[in-house]
Design an enzyme around this catalytic site. Structure first.
Site, PDB file in Angstrom:
ATOM      1  N   LYS A   1      -3.217  -5.858  -7.751  1.00  0.00           N
ATOM      2  CA  LYS A   1      -3.330  -4.642  -6.931  1.00  0.00           C
ATOM      3  C   LYS A   1      -3.070  -3.389  -7.772  1.00  0.00           C
ATOM      4  O   LYS A   1      -3.828  -2.425  -7.703  1.00  0.00           O
ATOM      5  CB  LYS A   1      -2.341  -4.737  -5.760  1.00  0.00           C
ATOM      6  CG  LYS A   1      -2.403  -3.583  -4.793  1.00  0.00           C
ATOM      7  CD  LYS A   1      -1.907  -3.991  -3.419  1.00  0.00           C
ATOM      8  CE  LYS A   1      -0.414  -4.246  -3.333  1.00  0.00           C
ATOM      9  NZ  LYS A   1       0.389  -3.009  -3.415  1.00  0.00           N
ATOM     10  N   SER A   2      -2.002  -3.425  -8.562  1.00  0.00           N
ATOM     11  CA  SER A   2      -1.660  -2.237  -9.368  1.00  0.00           C
ATOM     12  C   SER A   2      -2.788  -1.893 -10.336  1.00  0.00           C
ATOM     13  O   SER A   2      -3.171  -0.727 -10.482  1.00  0.00           O
ATOM     14  CB  SER A   2      -0.391  -2.512 -10.184  1.00  0.00           C
ATOM     15  OG  SER A   2       0.705  -2.663  -9.342  1.00  0.00           O
TER      16      SER A   2
ATOM     17  N   GLY B   1       1.250   2.796  -0.559  1.00  0.00           N
ATOM     18  CA  GLY B   1       2.109   3.748  -1.264  1.00  0.00           C
ATOM     19  C   GLY B   1       1.576   4.047  -2.655  1.00  0.00           C
ATOM     20  O   GLY B   1       1.629   5.187  -3.116  1.00  0.00           O
TER      21      GLY B   1
ATOM     22  N   ARG C   1       7.220   6.823   4.665  1.00  0.00           N
ATOM     23  CA  ARG C   1       7.766   6.605   3.313  1.00  0.00           C
ATOM     24  C   ARG C   1       7.930   7.918   2.543  1.00  0.00           C
ATOM     25  O   ARG C   1       7.178   8.859   2.733  1.00  0.00           O
ATOM     26  CB  ARG C   1       6.855   5.629   2.542  1.00  0.00           C
ATOM     27  CG  ARG C   1       6.841   4.264   3.211  1.00  0.00           C
ATOM     28  CD  ARG C   1       5.934   3.290   2.534  1.00  0.00           C
ATOM     29  NE  ARG C   1       6.404   2.947   1.189  1.00  0.00           N
ATOM     30  CZ  ARG C   1       5.706   2.183   0.350  1.00  0.00           C
ATOM     31  NH1 ARG C   1       4.515   1.721   0.695  1.00  0.00           N
ATOM     32  NH2 ARG C   1       6.193   1.899  -0.829  1.00  0.00           N
TER      33      ARG C   1
ATOM     34  N   SER D   1      10.622   3.560 -10.881  1.00  0.00           N
ATOM     35  CA  SER D   1       9.396   3.618 -10.084  1.00  0.00           C
ATOM     36  C   SER D   1       8.172   3.839 -10.955  1.00  0.00           C
ATOM     37  O   SER D   1       7.982   4.929 -11.520  1.00  0.00           O
ATOM     38  CB  SER D   1       9.481   4.734  -9.036  1.00  0.00           C
ATOM     39  OG  SER D   1       8.207   4.877  -8.430  1.00  0.00           O
TER      40      SER D   1
ATOM     41  N   ASP E   1       8.587  -6.516  -6.022  1.00  0.00           N
ATOM     42  CA  ASP E   1       7.840  -6.937  -4.822  1.00  0.00           C
ATOM     43  C   ASP E   1       8.103  -8.402  -4.457  1.00  0.00           C
ATOM     44  O   ASP E   1       7.574  -8.890  -3.458  1.00  0.00           O
ATOM     45  CB  ASP E   1       6.337  -6.728  -5.050  1.00  0.00           C
ATOM     46  CG  ASP E   1       5.988  -5.247  -5.130  1.00  0.00           C
ATOM     47  OD1 ASP E   1       6.729  -4.428  -4.548  1.00  0.00           O
ATOM     48  OD2 ASP E   1       4.986  -4.905  -5.776  1.00  0.00           O
TER      49      ASP E   1
ATOM     50  N   ARG F   1       4.060  -8.371   2.655  1.00  0.00           N
ATOM     51  CA  ARG F   1       4.877  -9.354   1.919  1.00  0.00           C
ATOM     52  C   ARG F   1       5.905 -10.023   2.836  1.00  0.00           C
ATOM     53  O   ARG F   1       6.289 -11.177   2.605  1.00  0.00           O
ATOM     54  CB  ARG F   1       5.544  -8.703   0.701  1.00  0.00           C
ATOM     55  CG  ARG F   1       4.502  -8.159  -0.278  1.00  0.00           C
ATOM     56  CD  ARG F   1       5.007  -7.963  -1.674  1.00  0.00           C
ATOM     57  NE  ARG F   1       4.122  -7.048  -2.397  1.00  0.00           N
ATOM     58  CZ  ARG F   1       2.978  -7.379  -2.982  1.00  0.00           C
ATOM     59  NH1 ARG F   1       2.554  -8.621  -2.959  1.00  0.00           N
ATOM     60  NH2 ARG F   1       2.245  -6.476  -3.608  1.00  0.00           N
TER      61      ARG F   1
HETATM   62  C1  S3P Z   1       3.551  -0.274  -7.930  1.00  0.00           C
HETATM   63  C2  S3P Z   1       4.868   0.025  -8.176  1.00  0.00           C
HETATM   64  C3  S3P Z   1       5.966  -0.485  -7.333  1.00  0.00           C
HETATM   65  C4  S3P Z   1       5.533  -1.659  -6.466  1.00  0.00           C
HETATM   66  C5  S3P Z   1       4.203  -1.435  -5.825  1.00  0.00           C
HETATM   67  C6  S3P Z   1       3.125  -1.184  -6.859  1.00  0.00           C
HETATM   68  C7  S3P Z   1       2.527   0.316  -8.827  1.00  0.00           C
HETATM   69  O1  S3P Z   1       6.393   0.567  -6.489  1.00  0.00           O
HETATM   70  O2  S3P Z   1       6.496  -1.925  -5.468  1.00  0.00           O
HETATM   71  O3  S3P Z   1       3.814  -2.573  -5.048  1.00  0.00           O
HETATM   72  O4  S3P Z   1       1.361  -0.150  -8.797  1.00  0.00           O
HETATM   73  O5  S3P Z   1       2.854   1.240  -9.576  1.00  0.00           O
HETATM   74  P1  S3P Z   1       7.511   1.650  -6.959  1.00  0.00           P
HETATM   75  O6  S3P Z   1       6.959   2.487  -8.023  1.00  0.00           O
HETATM   76  O7  S3P Z   1       7.820   2.452  -5.721  1.00  0.00           O
HETATM   77  O8  S3P Z   1       8.669   0.812  -7.408  1.00  0.00           O
END
Ligand code: S3P
Length: 446
Positions: free
Chosen positions: A26-27, A99, A127, A172, A324, A398
């Site tokens: 996903k990222s 997010g 959020r 983050s 996660d 999740r």
């Molecule tokens: C992500 C970072 C994480 C993770 C999210 C994906 C990303 O969040 O929980 O599922 O792709 O950069 P945070 O940056 O809020 O920790």
């Protein structure tokens, strides 16, 4: 609003067995679409996650003027507009449940000289966005949002963006990435300090597209420097399988007696693999085969077999590499011998749900002994959960998948109030899991 999808999981009639692949990371998928849109030329992506979160990013980048074409399953072409070349969107950008999409996009919008508005579903609208808007304002962008910095968020992007220098106060990758994306369209050096290393997909992909990024490590901390206004050049991206999705199948295989599951082509970036290290410490029969590098990211095949697990203490420093994965680790811990303590989980409170509370609730409703002490989650494994409850998923994919995996191992079935959100990150989860069982489908409508 959709009609809730109520599903229940029961103990399968046979072990889980088979060789499978999980959808793309996903990222990396969000980033491939965003960087492709900011590059000059045509970027070809294979293995893109076509979950709802990533499709929101695709729609937003299209609304900002990039061309995105789907050629086949997971195969996309992006015609980019170059750094600073996006155009004002004609309507509100709806980022759904994501997010990552909302925060990274806010970084891009901050350094484009036009007006835009971001919104999302009820989960995303609850959020915090100030973690990105506060530091992004230093580039000259102006933001207005609801109380507490919540979406909808209006952005007036900077006309002459300034480079950013910022120490990110929480671990983050989303905040780090938002600032790097903003810095792309500012002259000079953007310099970001993170107190603990978080996933580095943005840094890797920026380099892959031709930007100059340097990373200095100082113990757990990192200083990342980006040279602004690079000529980003289109580059092909191969998206590996998502380790955060593989996690659910790995734990299902560990918990269901007799199981042996092989998951091919999983991304194994060390900043994402804390869960797998932890499960091995717990005694899991979990190995990696065919380790290789694909598209600049380490990839391998995971092989997981049913295992007797023992409790461990998971240190707070490991949290960013498995942020996660705590809900599914907590499910595994409920079946381990002894008491598992997972430390330093403050960030779980601001995920798609308050995941710390939701994880404890999903386990205790099903008879496990669990409690929260400060930011730590403690699971007493000596008392195996009996199941039998319907879990509130709070629009959190999740939590839904963790509850369904729990139900594969409890004497009584476990139901979820709404499994629809699973499609945000793992479309096909239910059929993939059911396909590993020779008998009747263990996950079905109750
Ligand atoms: C992500 C970072 C994480 C993770 C999210 C994906 C990303 O969040 O929980 O599922 O792709 O950069 P945070 O940056 O809020 O920790």
């Amino acid at each position: 609003m959709h009609a809730p999808l109520i599903l229940a999981a029961s103990r399968p009639a046979t072990p889980l067995a088979g060789t499978i692949r999980v959808p793309g990371d996903k990222s990396i998928s969000h980033r491939a679409l965003m960087f492709g849109a900011l590059a000059v030329g045509e970027t070809r992506i294979s293995g893109l996650l076509e979950g709802e979160d990533v499709l929101r990013t695709a729609a937003a980048m299209r609304a900002l003027g990039a061309e995105m074409v789907q050629d086949g399953p997971g195969a996309w072409r992006v015609a980019g507009r170059g750094v600073g070349g996006l155009v004002e969107p004609a309507d509100v950008l709806d980022m759904g449940n994501s997010g990552t999409a909302a925060r990274l996009l806010t970084g891009i919008l901050a350094s484009h000289p036009f007006f835009s508005v971001l919104t999302g579903d009820a989960s995303l609208r609850s959020r915090p966005m100030q973690r990105v808007t506060d530091p992004l304002a230093a580039c000259g962008a102006r933001f207005s949002a609801r109380a507490g910095g919540r979406l909808p968020l209006a952005v007036e992007g900077a006309h002459d963006p300034l480079p950013l220098e910022y120490r990110v106060p929480m671990p983050s990758a989303q905040v780090k990435s938002a600032l790097l994306l903003c810095g792309l369209n500012a002259p000079g050096l953007t310099r970001i300090e993170e107190i603990e290393a978080t996933r580095d997909h943005s840094e890797n992909m920026l380099r892959h597209f031709g930007a100059k990024v340097t990373v200095e490590a100082d113990g757990a901390a990192r200083i990342i420097t980006l040279v602004g206004q690079p000529d980003l050049r289109a580059a092909d991206v191969v998206v590996p399988g998502d380790p955060s999705s593989a996690a659910f199948l790995v734990v299902a295989a560990l918990l269901v007696p007799g199981s042996l599951v092989r998951i091919e082509g999983v991304g194994l970036n060390t900043l994402r693999c804390g869960l797998f290290a932890t499960l091995r410490e717990m005694g899991a029969a979990l190995s990696v085969e065919n380790e290789r590098v694909e598209g600049g990211e380490p990839v391998g095949d995971l092989v997981a077999a049913h295992s007797a697990l023992r409790a461990v203490e998971v240190p707070w420093e490991r949290a960013p590499s498995m942020i996660d994965e705590y809900p599914i680790l907590a499910v595994a811990a409920a079946f381990a011998e002894g008491t598992t303590r997972m430390r330093g989980l403050k960030e779980l409170r601001v995920k798609e749900s308050d995941r710390l509370t939701a994880t404890a609730a999903l386990l205790s409703a099903n008879g496990a002994r669990v409690n929260i002490q400060g930011d730590d989650l403690i699971v007493e494994g000596g008392h195996k959960p009996a199941g039998g409850a319907t879990v509130q998923t709070h629009m959190d994919h999740r939590i839904a998948m963790s509850a369904l995996v729990l139900g594969l191992a409890t004497p009584a079935p476990v139901a979820v109030d709404d499994a629809a959100f699973i499609d945000t990150s793992f479309p096909g989860f239910v059929s993939l899991l059911n396909g590993l069982v020779a008998g009747p489908a263990p996950i079905a409508a109750p």
